[in-house]
Design an enzyme around this catalytic site. Structure first.
Site, PDB file in Angstrom:
ATOM      1  CB  THR A   1      -0.829  -0.126   1.261  1.00 49.99           C
ATOM      2  OG1 THR A   1      -1.455   1.429   1.313  1.00 49.99           O
ATOM      3  CG2 THR A   1      -0.072  -0.316   2.464  1.00 49.99           C
TER       4      THR A   1
ATOM      5  CD  GLU B   1      -3.173   4.004   4.627  1.00 50.09           C
ATOM      6  OE1 GLU B   1      -3.086   4.259   5.859  1.00 50.09           O
ATOM      7  OE2 GLU B   1      -4.242   3.732   4.117  1.00 50.09           O
TER       8      GLU B   1
ATOM      9  CE1 TYR C   1      -3.348  -2.430   5.427  1.00 56.72           C
ATOM     10  CE2 TYR C   1      -3.530   0.044   4.887  1.00 56.72           C
ATOM     11  CZ  TYR C   1      -3.282  -1.268   4.345  1.00 56.72           C
ATOM     12  OH  TYR C   1      -3.226  -1.609   3.155  1.00 56.72           O
TER      13      TYR C   1
ATOM     14  CE  LYS D   1      -0.275  -4.965   2.577  1.00 57.69           C
ATOM     15  NZ  LYS D   1      -0.707  -6.222   2.440  1.00 57.69           N
TER      16      LYS D   1
END
Length: 383
Positions: free
Chosen positions: A154, A156, A181, A185
């Protein structure tokens, strides 16, 4: 905005390029984890339709945000198989890789909703870190038959680039995740880097921005606002709504995975994004206008514990593989709104997802078996 370069003074703190091996890849047997989820199911539909000579195997535990309805109509095809199971089950993953003679893995399976990660972050570690580790270990033992392992990450992981003059993230930008989260990742990516260098596992990592389109579980902004509007509820916005996000249609993302699977360079990372971003408030106002909802229904609530102000990426490396964004934002959004209007009730038990600050529902809540798939919509495309 500027693109980071190797000459930047902060270069020593940035991600070092992964080892590169140039090769075109032609799969035969593909395992797609999380293939009943939103983005992965669109990728499944794309591959099954475009490449009927490929064998596609989906492994999915049918968590709350997945649905068999996305892909159940494929069960009649000889080149498609669905297996219900968990990526944290090492024996099951190893058995699938061996029995199905898998040579290509597209690893989508993950918990992905930031809001949920603030409330139950350990679940994210189990799925995103441990699950990825199990997948990598099984793939290691299946070498040399495994010739491509695409790990889906991602944008992010980069953290935020909030304003004018901030860095445009490219694949060498350092990772600075700001929520649980994103941290899981980033951790999974580090495992991938370790397996690439230690075991020469043929890994490619992708980092995508926000994705929208039909069939998405309504915990993410666009389907959530559409469903709230259709149910006559307030349209909740975290904080001021001035956070900026980039949105790419799910069909464009599926085609990006097509390009990366076939033309990507082993050991590389690829951003999957669009050059246009919008504030959250602008997106919600557009949805409200399309559905003829008065703006008085838009309500501002307490912001997340931490809310990145902006993600903005450079996807030129992906474009160099021949990929281009095709779906026009205005038409893609109208199509998505119409799909939810036509398929109210497609998702069951979405009450928790529609709360301003949701938590993770029980597993399997929406894992409907054997339902008829929704028809594919038509849209305008960019020239």
């Amino acid at each position: 905005l500027r693109v980071a370069s190797a000459s930047d003074g902060a270069g020593a703190a940035r991600m070092a390029p992964m080892a590169q091996t140039a090769d075109n890849h032609t799969p035969q047997n593909i395992l797609i984890t999380g293939g009943a989820g939103f983005i992965a199911s669109a990728t499944v539909l794309h591959f099954v339709s475009k490449y009927p000579h490929y064998n596609i195997v989906v492994l999915d535990k049918l968590d709350y945000c997945a649905s068999r309805k996305h892909i159940s109509h494929l069960d009649r095809l000889r080149n498609f198989k669905f297996i219900k199971g968990d990526i944290t089950s090492a024996d099951l993953v190893s058995y699938i890789l061996e029995s199905e003679k898998i040579d290509t893995v597209l690893h989508f399976a993950a918990q992905t909703h930031v809001d949920n990660s603030f409330g139950n972050s350990v679940v994210f570690t189990t799925n995103n870190v441990l699950g990825t580790h199990v997948m990598l270990e099984a793939a290691k033992h299946a070498m040399p038959r495994i010739r491509r392992f695409v790990h889906v990450s991602t944008d992010e992981v980069y953290g935020e680039n909030p304003g004018a003059g901030a860095e445009v993230f490219n694949e060498s930008s350092k990772m600075e995740p700001t929520n649980p989260y994103a941290a899981t990742k980033a951790s999974a990516e580090m495992l991938c880097t370790g397996y690439l260098h230690s075991y020469k596992l043929p890994i490619i990592v992708t980092r995508g921005n926000n994705v929208y389109g039909p069939r998405q579980y309504p915990e993410k902004l666009i389907p959530k606002m559409i469903n709230l509007a259709l149910l006559g509820k307030p349209l909740w916005i975290h904080g001021t709504g001035e956070q900026r996000r980039s949105y790419l249609h799910v069909d464009d993302v599926a085609r990006a995975f097509d390009a990366i699977t076939h033309k990507g360079v082993t050991g590389e990372r690829y951003n999957i994004g669009t050059n246009t971003d919008r504030t959250v408030l602008e997106v919600v106002q557009t949805i409200a206008a399309e559905l003829k909802i008065p703006e008085a229904r838009i309500k501002h609530v307490e912001d997340r514990i931490f809310n990145d102000q902006r993600y903005y990426m450079d996807s030129s490396k992906l474009i160099a593989l021949g990929w281009t964004e095709e779906v026009v934002w205005e038409e893609g959004l109208k199509e998505t709104i119409q799909w939810y209007k036509d398929h109210q009730g497609y998702w069951s038990n979405i009450a928790t997802a529609l709360l301003p600050h949701p938590t993770i529902p029980n597993e399997g809540t929406n894992a409907t078996e054997g339902a008829q798939a929704a028809p594919e919509p038509k849209r305008a495309r960019n020239a």
